[in-house]
Scaffold this active site. Structure first.
Site, PDB file in Angstrom:
ATOM      1  N   GLU A   1       0.168  -1.200   5.501  1.00 41.63           N
ATOM      2  CA  GLU A   1       1.387  -0.757   6.232  1.00 41.63           C
ATOM      3  C   GLU A   1       1.217   0.733   6.952  1.00 41.63           C
ATOM      4  O   GLU A   1       1.364   1.076   7.932  1.00 41.63           O
ATOM      5  CB  GLU A   1       2.639  -0.991   5.477  1.00 41.63           C
ATOM      6  CG  GLU A   1       3.935  -0.977   6.237  1.00 41.63           C
ATOM      7  CD  GLU A   1       4.518   0.471   6.465  1.00 41.63           C
ATOM      8  OE1 GLU A   1       5.536   0.777   7.379  1.00 41.63           O
ATOM      9  OE2 GLU A   1       4.056   1.675   5.855  1.00 41.63           O
TER      10      GLU A   1
ATOM     11  N   ASP B   1       1.014  -0.953  -0.056  1.00 40.02           N
ATOM     12  CA  ASP B   1      -0.156  -0.026  -0.005  1.00 40.02           C
ATOM     13  C   ASP B   1       0.788   1.186   0.064  1.00 40.02           C
ATOM     14  O   ASP B   1       2.056   1.172   0.206  1.00 40.02           O
ATOM     15  CB  ASP B   1      -0.767  -0.085   1.067  1.00 40.02           C
ATOM     16  CG  ASP B   1      -0.244   0.124   2.778  1.00 40.02           C
ATOM     17  OD1 ASP B   1       0.766  -0.717   2.776  1.00 40.02           O
ATOM     18  OD2 ASP B   1      -0.426   0.641   3.542  1.00 40.02           O
TER      19      ASP B   1
HETATM   20 ZN    ZN Z   1       7.132   2.436   3.739  1.00 44.86          ZN
END
Ligand code: ZN
Length: 370
Positions: A140, A79
């Site tokens: 993340e 992401d």
């Molecule tokens: Zn990163």
């Protein structure tokens, strides 16, 4: 030494750059990753998450030939932060950037493409190699949620490399801090600001008095704090009844983390004795890690960096990354974070030198082919 297919690396990086991958919308990026790996014999497990809903990818290239090297885990996150819509990238004198209207997304597509090229080049070569496991995580950027939810029972490696640090190839992040997140709500008393200010209790005034007293910013070499957002009040002629703020505390030292949190909590909650209603809520976001230089992962990575003609530079991360989570959740895991050239990440000025992506791919190949 196995060589990088420069053309393929570049073409795949550009395919990844134009694929959408904002947190929770990683589908396009996942599709590109699967297409790039379509012709090599890797096992891919989709939705490799405990919840079965997060679309983490687990990829495995089984060991080949005679090697004593233990299995190794490579990881990057799929992401990106926003915005990425209608991304227009450019490559001038080897430097990738955008037209300035979006981020680039080299965080962490530089890491993804380096891992993919490593798998392709290793497979094509005749060299023996250990089992290579890959964890491509989702979400993340919104709190390491993909890594926290990763089905780590799939992972047999005890050595791991996350490729998600900014700076030049050769930088090895061997430690990262713990983080606590907190939210504070303050309720005071509304009153007319012109006619009866003495009847009010300003939540904004109280919040600002607290902020002036709490430990703020760089506390010491291993500890930082921040208030990231504040909002409150309704109009200029009303003494503000409500105020909300949130922030974070990071430290490499768990004792300091707790001391600072308790200091902050007591400063804010002191308001309850002066007619305010204050709620201070905190939660532990992730745990710190620190690996000593003689740990096998650091010797292995350092040797590979030297073999590539670079100098290993050991640094301490100021932020958290998936390595924090893997070190915490996989028994006996030692996982570091490796730099891949990205700079000015999370801004519209984000850029990466293509040669840096090539260098980090060479480092991975050197690690995986010994
Ligand atoms: Zn990163």
């Amino acid at each position: 030494m196995i060589s990088v297919d420069r053309k393929r690396l570049q073409a795949n990086f550009e395919r990844l750059l134009i694929a959408d991958g904002v947190s929770k919308k990683e589908d396009e990026t996942i599709l590109v990753v699967k297409r790039i790996l379509a012709n090599i014999p890797v096992d891919i497990i989709e939705n490799a998450s405990l919840s079965k809903t997060r679309k983490n990818l687990y990829i495995r290239l089984p060991k080949r030939g005679d090697t004593d090297s233990p299995p190794i885990l490579l990881s990057a996150h799929m992401d990106t932060v926003e915005p990425t819509t209608n991304i227009k990238f450019q490559c001038i004198n080897d430097l990738y950037s955008t037209d300035g209207t979006t981020i680039l997304g080299s965080d962490d597509k530089a890491g993804i493409v380096a891992i993919l090229e490593c798998l392709l080049a290793i497979h094509e070569s005749e060299f023996p190699h250990p089992t290579i496991e890959v964890a491509f995580t989702v979400e993340e950027e919104i709190g390491l949620e993909g890594a926290k939810d990763f089905d780590t029972t799939l992972i047999q490696s005890k050595r791991g490399i996350v490729i998600d640090a900014d700076g030049e190839p050769g930088i090895v992040m061997f430690a990262g801090p713990s983080q606590i997140l907190f939210e504070v709500t303050i309720k005071g008393k509304a009153a007319h600001a012109g006619m009866a200010p003495e009847e009010g209790k300003s939540a904004i005034l109280f919040a600002s008095q607290c902020i002036a007293r709490i430990p703020f910013g760089r506390i010491d070499a291993e500890t930082t704090t921040n208030i990231g957002r504040i909002q409150g009040g309704r109009a200029t002629n009303i003494v503000a009844e409500d105020c909300f703020l949130n922030g974070e505390i990071r430290s490499h030292n768990p004792v300091k983390l707790d001391i600072i949190k308790n200091q902050m909590k007591s400063i804010f909650e002191n308001g309850n004795e002066f007619g305010y209603q204050v709620h201070f809520q905190d939660r532990f976001a992730y745990k710190s890690f620190s690996l000593s230089k003689d740990r096998p992962i650091l010797t292995q990575v350092s040797q590979a960096i030297l073999d590539c003609g670079l100098t290993p530079q050991y640094k301490v991360c100021g932020g958290g990354c998936d390595a924090n989570i893997f070190n915490e959740t996989i028994p006996s895991m030692e996982c570091i974070n490796l730099a891949c050239g990205m700079t000015d990440v999370h801004t519209h000025k984000e850029s990466v030198l293509f040669t840096d992506i090539e260098r980090v791919t060479e480092i991975l190949l050197a690690i995986c082919s010994r």
